[in-house]
Design a protein around this motif. Structure first.
Motif, short mmCIF file in Angstrom:
data_model
loop_
_atom_site.label_atom_id
_atom_site.label_comp_id
_atom_site.label_asym_id
_atom_site.label_seq_id
_atom_site.Cartn_x
_atom_site.Cartn_y
_atom_site.Cartn_z
N ARG A 27 27.77 -41.91 -8.39
CA ARG A 27 28.21 -42.85 -8.88
C ARG A 27 29.50 -41.78 -10.29
O ARG A 27 28.75 -41.86 -10.45
N ALA A 28 30.32 -42.46 -9.76
CA ALA A 28 31.59 -41.51 -10.32
C ALA A 28 31.71 -42.85 -11.15
O ALA A 28 31.78 -43.55 -10.95
N THR A 29 31.47 -42.13 -12.53
CA THR A 29 31.75 -42.83 -13.51
C THR A 29 33.45 -43.07 -14.38
O THR A 29 33.83 -43.45 -15.65
N GLY A 30 33.88 -42.18 -13.80
CA GLY A 30 36.02 -42.54 -13.83
C GLY A 30 35.82 -41.10 -12.98
O GLY A 30 35.55 -40.19 -12.19
N GLU A 31 37.55 -41.41 -12.48
CA GLU A 31 38.37 -41.09 -11.47
C GLU A 31 40.05 -40.97 -11.70
O GLU A 31 40.28 -41.47 -12.58
N ARG A 32 40.15 -39.89 -11.52
CA ARG A 32 41.58 -39.98 -11.69
C ARG A 32 42.72 -38.70 -10.26
O ARG A 32 42.35 -38.01 -9.58
N MET A 33 43.42 -39.16 -10.03
CA MET A 33 44.09 -38.52 -8.90
C MET A 33 45.84 -38.04 -9.80
O MET A 33 46.54 -38.35 -10.74
N ASP A 34 45.64 -36.55 -9.41
CA ASP A 34 47.03 -36.39 -10.52
C ASP A 34 47.73 -34.83 -9.27
O ASP A 34 47.02 -34.41 -8.48
N PRO A 35 48.69 -34.94 -9.67
CA PRO A 35 49.43 -33.80 -9.01
C PRO A 35 49.17 -32.56 -9.19
O PRO A 35 49.03 -32.61 -10.71
N GLY A 36 48.72 -31.32 -8.70
CA GLY A 36 47.86 -30.04 -8.27
C GLY A 36 48.39 -28.93 -8.21
O GLY A 36 49.56 -29.15 -7.40
N GLY A 37 47.75 -27.35 -8.27
CA GLY A 37 48.37 -26.52 -8.61
C GLY A 37 48.83 -26.03 -9.63
O GLY A 37 49.58 -26.89 -10.51
N LYS A 38 48.85 -24.70 -9.94
CA LYS A 38 48.78 -23.43 -11.57
C LYS A 38 50.01 -24.04 -11.80
O LYS A 38 50.44 -24.43 -12.75
N GLY A 39 51.04 -23.87 -11.00
CA GLY A 39 52.61 -23.42 -11.80
C GLY A 39 53.05 -25.30 -11.74
O GLY A 39 53.67 -25.64 -12.62
N VAL A 40 52.30 -26.26 -10.64
CA VAL A 40 52.24 -27.72 -11.12
C VAL A 40 52.22 -27.99 -12.25
O VAL A 40 52.78 -28.95 -13.34
N ASN A 41 50.74 -27.52 -12.70
CA ASN A 41 49.98 -28.08 -14.30
C ASN A 41 51.02 -27.48 -15.18
O ASN A 41 51.46 -27.89 -16.12
N VAL A 42 50.98 -26.06 -15.01
CA VAL A 42 52.63 -25.60 -16.20
C VAL A 42 53.33 -26.37 -16.39
O VAL A 42 53.98 -26.67 -17.40
#
Length: 315
Positions: A27-42
């Motif tokens: 059972r998760a205590t928290g969750e997130r949804m994000d755009p991903g990929g190394k360049g995206v994070n930069v």
């Protein structure tokens, strides 16, 4: 302005769990949804610092549309390359003790027209850019030499290239002289074909990458800090971290901090360390803002601790 290129972006879902018990209901205590990929994070980290960035990335299907929407909401300009396949969805499970388990999907295969459109889009967005950051794995359909071609074309256009990839794609690109490469310890060991047990081993490996063509090497050594090796010298930097919450995107935040600070010298290394240390203390792949940084806690020295053992030796 920093242009990022992410050939294999993703939609990332991160779940925080007390512990991961195989075969059990967790059972998760928290969750997130994000755009991903190394360049995206930069790009996300650059935008969080209040700087302009353009993210070039192939996008397809509902996940791709959601990635574009999430990036736009963060003030990031998106230069999408439409593809027939569906953008991959990745899952990360972050345990309370800092251990992270990731499940990364392969992503779509790019066809010949999509490959050419991706290169054309990068070329179009490169005008006026200070840096192009090429980051992450290559999707199916792109040869290991693809990054090498991009580096060569960028240099013809007079734009500096930062490269964060690994394996054959990294080795192929080195011959075109990327201005900076950013491996972690494991990727550095893989590139030189030998294990790394100390900071001195990492320094020697970074020198080897420079001899193969890299202008500078910014090496992330995890809990052991970061190492910058250039033609002008070598510097070692670190910062205390109270507790690691998630290391997803920490290396990408470091690269963003390095480029934001000019991409050269000990001042840029200090910025990289500050951004990386802040990122690991945030949930999921949240990128740090200036308020999250503690630059006074960062130490950078030209006296590299060569005999310091790496906490996690790279095989």
């Amino acid at each position: 302005m920093i242009v990022t290129v992410t050939p294999n972006p993703s939609l990332d879902r991160t779940y925080e769990v007390p512990s991961l018990d195989r075969g059990e209901v967790v059972r998760a205590t928290g969750e997130r949804m994000d755009p991903g990929g190394k360049g995206v994070n930069v790009s996300r980290a650059v935008a969080a610092a209040g700087r302009r960035t353009v993210a070039v990335l192939p996008l397809g299907g509902a996940p791709g549309a959601l990635v574009a929407e999430l990036l736009a909401a963060q003030g990031i300009e998106v230069a999408p390359v439409p593809v027939a396949g569906t953008t991959r969805s990745n899952i990360a499970l972050a345990e309370a003790d800092g251990v992270l388990t990731k499940v990364n999907a392969p992503g779509p295969e790019l066809g010949p027209e999509e490959r050419e459109l991706l290169l054309q889009t990068v070329r179009r967005q490169a005008h006026g850019a200070d840096w192009i950051a090429c980051c992450g794995s290559l999707p199916r359909g792109l040869a290991p030499s693809w990054y090498a071609d991009l580096v060569a074309r960028a240099h013809v256009a007079g734009v500096r290239i930062a490269l964060d990839t690994s394996g054959p794609a990294l080795l192929a690109a080195l011959r075109e002289g990327p201005d900076v490469v950013k491996p972690n310890a494991e990727e550095l060991a893989e590139a030189v074909g030998r294990p790394l047990a100390t900071v001195g081993d990492a320094l020697k490996a970074a020198d080897d990458l420079r001899s193969l063509g890299a202008g500078a090497v910014l090496a992330s050594l995890g809990a052991d800090g970061q190492l910058l090796v250039t033609g002008a010298g070598a510097w070692y930097g670190g910062a205390p971290v109270a507790a690691v919450r998630s290391n997803v995107g920490a290396g990408d935040a470091s690269l963003a901090g390095f480029l934001i600070a000019g991409g050269a010298g000990p001042e840029a290394l200090a910025s990289a360390v500050a951004h990386g240390a802040a990122a690991v203390q945030l949930p999921g792949s949240v990128m740090p803002t200036p308020a999250d940084l503690s630059p006074a806690a960062v130490t950078v020295t030209a006296d590299v601790p060569l005999d310091r053992p790496l906490t996690d030796p790279a095989p």
